[in-house]
Design a protein around this motif. Structure first.
Motif, PDB file in Angstrom:
ATOM      1  N   GLY B 164       0.931  -0.988  -0.204  1.00 53.89           N
ATOM      2  CA  GLY B 164       0.072  -0.110  -0.001  1.00 53.89           C
ATOM      3  C   GLY B 164       0.676   1.344  -0.046  1.00 53.89           C
ATOM      4  N   ALA B 165       1.692   1.161   0.700  1.00 55.26           N
ATOM      5  CA  ALA B 165       2.975   2.274   1.008  1.00 55.26           C
ATOM      6  C   ALA B 165       3.419   2.803  -0.425  1.00 55.26           C
ATOM      7  N   LEU B 166       3.969   1.684  -1.167  1.00 55.17           N
ATOM      8  CA  LEU B 166       4.540   1.836  -2.527  1.00 55.17           C
ATOM      9  C   LEU B 166       3.628   2.432  -3.567  1.00 55.17           C
ATOM     10  N   LYS B 167       2.541   1.758  -3.604  1.00 57.35           N
ATOM     11  CA  LYS B 167       1.434   2.343  -4.379  1.00 57.35           C
ATOM     12  C   LYS B 167       1.238   3.871  -3.998  1.00 57.35           C
ATOM     13  N   TYR B 168       0.848   4.126  -2.958  1.00 56.83           N
ATOM     14  CA  TYR B 168       0.643   5.479  -2.425  1.00 56.83           C
ATOM     15  C   TYR B 168       1.634   6.448  -2.757  1.00 56.83           C
ATOM     16  N   PHE B 169       2.875   5.845  -2.440  1.00 62.12           N
ATOM     17  CA  PHE B 169       4.172   6.766  -2.715  1.00 62.12           C
ATOM     18  C   PHE B 169       4.221   7.233  -4.342  1.00 62.12           C
ATOM     19  N   LEU B 170       4.216   6.118  -4.957  1.00 65.52           N
ATOM     20  CA  LEU B 170       4.451   6.360  -6.483  1.00 65.52           C
ATOM     21  C   LEU B 170       3.341   7.359  -7.238  1.00 65.52           C
ATOM     22  N   LEU B 171       2.149   6.826  -6.815  1.00 63.24           N
ATOM     23  CA  LEU B 171       1.062   7.740  -7.311  1.00 63.24           C
ATOM     24  C   LEU B 171       0.984   9.159  -6.670  1.00 63.24           C
ATOM     25  N   GLY B 172       1.307   9.288  -5.359  1.00 61.10           N
ATOM     26  CA  GLY B 172       1.478  10.427  -4.637  1.00 61.10           C
ATOM     27  C   GLY B 172       2.512  11.411  -5.271  1.00 61.10           C
ATOM     28  N   ALA B 173       3.719  10.970  -5.634  1.00 65.74           N
ATOM     29  CA  ALA B 173       4.863  11.556  -5.993  1.00 65.74           C
ATOM     30  C   ALA B 173       4.394  12.073  -7.457  1.00 65.74           C
ATOM     31  N   PHE B 174       4.024  11.090  -8.336  1.00 63.32           N
ATOM     32  CA  PHE B 174       3.218  11.378  -9.684  1.00 63.32           C
ATOM     33  C   PHE B 174       2.444  12.591  -9.639  1.00 63.32           C
ATOM     34  N   ALA B 175       1.680  12.589  -8.752  1.00 67.03           N
ATOM     35  CA  ALA B 175       0.555  13.888  -8.609  1.00 67.03           C
ATOM     36  C   ALA B 175       1.351  14.895  -8.269  1.00 67.03           C
ATOM     37  N   SER B 176       2.262  14.885  -7.380  1.00 64.32           N
ATOM     38  CA  SER B 176       2.767  16.079  -6.867  1.00 64.32           C
ATOM     39  C   SER B 176       3.592  16.887  -8.344  1.00 64.32           C
ATOM     40  N   GLY B 177       3.982  15.921  -9.144  1.00 61.90           N
ATOM     41  CA  GLY B 177       4.428  16.390 -10.197  1.00 61.90           C
ATOM     42  C   GLY B 177       3.750  17.060 -11.019  1.00 61.90           C
ATOM     43  N   PHE B 178       2.634  16.712 -11.301  1.00 66.49           N
ATOM     44  CA  PHE B 178       1.225  17.543 -12.004  1.00 66.49           C
ATOM     45  C   PHE B 178       1.240  18.734 -11.310  1.00 66.49           C
ATOM     46  N   LEU B 179       1.070  18.851  -9.949  1.00 68.46           N
ATOM     47  CA  LEU B 179       0.607  19.760  -9.139  1.00 68.46           C
ATOM     48  C   LEU B 179       1.698  20.989  -9.481  1.00 68.46           C
ATOM     49  N   LEU B 180       2.872  20.565  -9.459  1.00 69.64           N
ATOM     50  CA  LEU B 180       3.795  21.579  -9.540  1.00 69.64           C
ATOM     51  C   LEU B 180       4.060  21.991 -10.918  1.00 69.64           C
ATOM     52  N   TYR B 181       3.835  21.221 -11.871  1.00 66.25           N
ATOM     53  CA  TYR B 181       3.922  21.741 -13.301  1.00 66.25           C
ATOM     54  C   TYR B 181       2.467  22.713 -13.481  1.00 66.25           C
ATOM     55  N   GLY B 182       1.714  22.195 -12.788  1.00 67.54           N
ATOM     56  CA  GLY B 182       0.583  23.452 -13.006  1.00 67.54           C
ATOM     57  C   GLY B 182       0.984  24.765 -12.317  1.00 67.54           C
TER      58      GLY B 182
END
Lengths: 100, 491
Positions: B164-182
């Protein structure tokens, strides 16, 4: 001062490479690297826009992003090691304890 | 080079503005330090220390009042909205800590780092609720997320937890990438990251139609949608919620959601004036999708923890209904619902935690059969929380949903309200399914003996239950508080 359009294009391409890596790759380590590429694409955009506008916010933001990326990498690698100790693999398609 | 002059009074005002956060961070560091010198058997003190820190911080929030104090050249602001969410987040944290007293003993999480990570994550949430600069919001989001990644994987010898931690981490980091690019694109279009400076520019039609800016807003929305788990960005939620230690799941479902919604409400309510014509369609679709997919997936779950995870996705959809209308009425309803949701969801997880003997298999719905008449207090509490989650009067969940849907109707989004009501009718099926299991089905074999709750644990459950009941009967004062909080933002 050069227009930031070229830099923004570069950062867009880098970001696209990162996203493609996250979506297409199966190895968790490569996915982590692709995320780092995404974050660095953001840094390029911030620094280019900041220096074009003569505004320090962009450069400061890039420093913050680097700090956060370092913290994230530390935690991410720790989780990967924990997974590897239990399963001897970091292929994300092999992770299937949790589903539906 | 001339030294930069530091304005001492502005500095003091800034520090005063973030006093509650300072207290939380100080407690987190203190807990880590005490953990070093404390002998193994006295670790239970750490939880007490953390609770005292949270209580002090909560007291400070009340003492500071809802007046507007801005600090650090407008990067953070303590206003009504910030105070409201700080109360929600700190209450969720306090309830979690009270439950952790018992949970840590059973599952061996009596460790300094567990509590300090929980507190550090809380401080990130508070900064996110108070941030008026996109930089503050981003840093708050990361300070919130990184400790949560660790907490989800805290049982590092249990595969489901680490997975669960790995899945949350990978998708969470991916999402912060989007947020930051926004954020980067918005910065490129407007030349500032301060929300207050961005707002007047939005009325300029050229900017509001510029593709760079719109792409930025879109990516920012995607980043937030990941964090509050809106469909189609919800894939991580069930896995992370099921794998995490149950106290952490309870905390995540209530507090992380509240913090991410706080930032979203601040950004949306302030910018909606200029972007309303485009944005409401997007929010409408997201809200309908989230409600429907969340509820339909919850219908077929047999694991209670996973079912509550899908139900929390559906609830994010309900809360978004209030934001589609994008004014005081809708915002007030969203705020009220977030408060109520925190209490009822943590309460439900708390009872389930007591009944389930162990992580993983303990949360199967069959395990609940026959509990009802054998342990009437526990079963009664769980029924109350589930009834409130389903939105049946006289509970707070009903009042919350009533205000959300009536705000939608007042603004002419009739279909949205109809879909919402149909959804909450469907959700009653899976909530009551648990009640039916508890009261009407005979146990297969031995009825599991729930863990004897400690005093702190019972206190947390009673507090949640009384909030759910009291706000269901006399909600007016909290509704007024929510209204004032939203108004303080717009003024």
């Amino acid at each position: 001062m050069m227009e930031p359009t070229a830099y923004l294009l570069l950062s867009g391409i880098l970001f696209g490479i990162g996203v493609a890596g996250v979506v297409a790759r199966k190895n968790a380590l490569i996915i982590l690297m692709s995320v780092e590429i995404m974050l660095n694409a953001v840094n390029v955009a911030f620094i280019a826009v900041g220096s074009h506008l003569g505004d320090p916010t962009g450069s400061i933001f890039a420093f913050m992003v680097m700090t956060v990326a370092a913290a994230e990498a530390a935690v991410g690698l720790a989780i990967l090691i924990a997974i590897y100790r239990l399963k001897e693999t970091i292929d994300i398609t092999e992770l299937s304890v949790l589903k539906w | 080079m001339t030294p930069i002059a530091i304005d001492a009074s502005a500095m003091m005002q800034g520090l005063y503005c973030i006093l509650p956060e300072i207290l939380i961070v100080a407690t987190a560091l203190f807990v880590l330090f005490v953990d070093l010198i404390l002998p193994e058997e006295n670790r239970r003190i750490l939880c007490g220390v953390s609770i005292i820190g949270v209580a002090l911080s909560l007291f400070t929030v009340f003492a500071m009042g809802p007046g507007k104090i801005s600090g650090f050249s407008g990067a953070v602001v303590h206003d009504g909205l910030g105070a409201f969410f700080e109360i929600v987040i700190l209450s969720a944290c306090a309830l979690t800590l009270l439950m952790a007293t018992g949970y840590s003993e059973w599952e061996g999480t009596h460790k300094g780092e567990f509590y300090s990570l929980l507190l550090l994550s809380t401080s990130g949430m508070m900064f996110m609720a108070k941030g008026t600069d996109l930089m503050t919001i981003f840093l708050g989001l990361e300070t919130l997320s990184i400790p949560i990644y660790v907490l989800v994987g805290f049982h590092r010898h249990r595969m489901s937890s680490v997975e669960g931690a790995l899945k949350y981490f990978l998708l969470g980091a991916f999402a912060s990438g989007f947020l930051l690019y926004g954020i980067a694109l918005m910065y490129a279009a407007t030349g500032t990251t301060k929300i207050a400076q961005m707002v007047p520019m939005l009325y300029d039609a050229r900017l509001a139609a510029s593709p760079v800016f719109l792409a930025g807003v879109g990516l920012l929305l995607v980043g937030f949608a990941f964090k509050v788990s809106l469909v189609p960005f919800h894939m991580w939620t069930p896995d992370a919620y099921e794998g995490a230690p149950t106290v952490v799941t309870a905390f995540m479902s209530a507090a992380v959601k509240a913090a991410a919604f706080a930032a979203l409400i601040r950004v949306l309510l302030l910018t909606l004036g200029g972007l309303q014509p485009v944005l409401w369609k997007v929010l409408w679709v997201l809200s309908v999708l989230t409600m429907t997919v969340g509820n339909l997936s919850a219908l077929v779950q047999n694991n209670v923890k996973r079912m509550l995870a899908y139900s929390s996705i559906a609830h994010a959809g309900y809360i978004l209904v209030g934001m589609v209308s994008g004014d005081v009425l809708g915002g007030q309803a969203s705020l009220f619902y977030l408060l109520v949701y925190a209490f009822m969801n943590i309460g439900a997880f708390g009872v389930v935690m007591l009944i389930a003997q162990k992580e993983d298999e303990g949360y199967d719905i069959d395990n609940l059969a026959g509990i009802g008449f054998k342990y009437p207090a526990l079963a009664g509490l769980l029924t109350l929380f589930l009834v409130s989650l389903g939105g049946i009067p006289p509970t707070a969940g009903f009042v919350g949903k009533f205000y959300l849907f009536s705000a939608a109707i007042k603004h002419g989004y009739i279909w949205l309200a109809v879909i919402g009501v149909l959804n909450s009718a469907a959700s009653i099926y899976y909530y009551l399914r648990i009640v039916v299991y508890m009261y009407f089905l005979p146990a297969k074999g031995e009825v599991p003996v729930p863990r004897p709750p400690r005093i702190a644990f019972s206190l947390a459950l009673c507090a949640s239950a009384s909030v759910v009941l009291v706000l269901g009967i006399v909600p007016s004062s909290v509704l007024e508080f929510a209204e004032r909080s939203v108004l303080s933002l717009l003024m």
